[in-house]
Scaffold this motif. Structure first.
Motif, PDB file in Angstrom:
ATOM      1  N   PHE A 134      -6.939  -1.714  -0.661  1.00 28.12           N
ATOM      2  CA  PHE A 134      -6.314  -3.001  -0.968  1.00 28.12           C
ATOM      3  C   PHE A 134      -7.265  -4.149  -0.663  1.00 28.12           C
ATOM      4  O   PHE A 134      -7.444  -5.045  -1.484  1.00 28.12           O
ATOM      5  CB  PHE A 134      -5.011  -3.164  -0.170  1.00 28.12           C
ATOM      6  CG  PHE A 134      -4.325  -4.468  -0.436  1.00 28.12           C
ATOM      7  CD1 PHE A 134      -3.470  -4.597  -1.510  1.00 28.12           C
ATOM      8  CD2 PHE A 134      -4.551  -5.568   0.376  1.00 28.12           C
ATOM      9  CE1 PHE A 134      -2.838  -5.803  -1.772  1.00 28.12           C
ATOM     10  CE2 PHE A 134      -3.929  -6.778   0.124  1.00 28.12           C
ATOM     11  CZ  PHE A 134      -3.065  -6.894  -0.953  1.00 28.12           C
ATOM     12  N   ILE A 139      -1.909   3.633  -1.917  1.00 24.53           N
ATOM     13  CA  ILE A 139      -3.314   3.311  -1.667  1.00 24.53           C
ATOM     14  C   ILE A 139      -3.499   3.002  -0.186  1.00 24.53           C
ATOM     15  O   ILE A 139      -2.531   2.742   0.531  1.00 24.53           O
ATOM     16  CB  ILE A 139      -3.771   2.102  -2.522  1.00 24.53           C
ATOM     17  CG1 ILE A 139      -2.916   0.864  -2.230  1.00 24.53           C
ATOM     18  CG2 ILE A 139      -3.748   2.445  -3.996  1.00 24.53           C
ATOM     19  CD1 ILE A 139      -3.391  -0.407  -2.904  1.00 24.53           C
ATOM     20  N   SER A 140      -4.738   3.024   0.261  1.00 26.35           N
ATOM     21  CA  SER A 140      -5.021   2.714   1.659  1.00 26.35           C
ATOM     22  C   SER A 140      -5.189   1.212   1.840  1.00 26.35           C
ATOM     23  O   SER A 140      -5.392   0.467   0.878  1.00 26.35           O
ATOM     24  CB  SER A 140      -6.293   3.427   2.114  1.00 26.35           C
ATOM     25  OG  SER A 140      -7.412   2.869   1.468  1.00 26.35           O
ATOM     26  N   ASP A 141      -5.106   0.782   3.095  1.00 27.32           N
ATOM     27  CA  ASP A 141      -5.343  -0.631   3.401  1.00 27.32           C
ATOM     28  C   ASP A 141      -6.757  -1.034   2.988  1.00 27.32           C
ATOM     29  O   ASP A 141      -6.976  -2.130   2.474  1.00 27.32           O
ATOM     30  CB  ASP A 141      -5.160  -0.906   4.900  1.00 27.32           C
ATOM     31  CG  ASP A 141      -3.697  -0.853   5.314  1.00 27.32           C
ATOM     32  OD1 ASP A 141      -2.819  -0.781   4.437  1.00 27.32           O
ATOM     33  OD2 ASP A 141      -3.443  -0.901   6.540  1.00 27.32           O
ATOM     34  N   THR A 174       0.834  -1.209   0.000  1.00 26.48           N
ATOM     35  CA  THR A 174       0.000   0.000   0.000  1.00 26.48           C
ATOM     36  C   THR A 174       0.867   1.257   0.000  1.00 26.48           C
ATOM     37  O   THR A 174       0.523   2.237  -0.665  1.00 26.48           O
ATOM     38  CB  THR A 174      -0.948   0.014   1.209  1.00 26.48           C
ATOM     39  OG1 THR A 174      -0.200  -0.113   2.413  1.00 26.48           O
ATOM     40  CG2 THR A 174      -1.962  -1.114   1.116  1.00 26.48           C
TER      41      THR A 174
END
Length: 97
Positions: free
Chosen positions: A38, A33-35, A28
């Motif tokens: 994902f 990107i954020s968790d 991430t």
């Protein structure tokens, strides 16, 4: 619908990095990107290969096309029923399907 920065092919390759053994936190951070993003991707595309994503996309397009066809036929059917009801004195017409 919001446009994503990543294609389905890129998403699948990002998810495959975890399968190889890379940690989610590293993935991430590397891709920005954020968790949550994902794990949303993993829920949708998890276990897929690039060819599977293409098949899914084609099926979604086909499904959309078929829904439009059904909607158009339903409108035509309703219009015909309305005309026939007016022509034959308002008697409801029951059509068995």
């Amino acid at each position: 619908m919001k446009k994503t920065r990543f294609t389905e092919t890129q998403i699948v390759s990002i998810l495959q990095q975890q399968e190889v053994g890379k940690s989610v936190k590293d993935i991430t951070r590397e891709h920005g990107i954020s968790d949550a993003t994902f794990y949303n991707w993993k829920a949708r595309y998890g276990g897929m290969q690039v060819s599977d994503v293409k098949k899914m996309k084609d099926m979604e397009e086909e499904n959309s096309r078929l829904k439009r066809i059904v909607a158009n036929l339903t409108l035509e059917n309703d219009a015909i029923k309305t005309v026939l009801e007016k022509k034959f004195g308002g008697l409801p017409i029951n059509v068995k399907q």
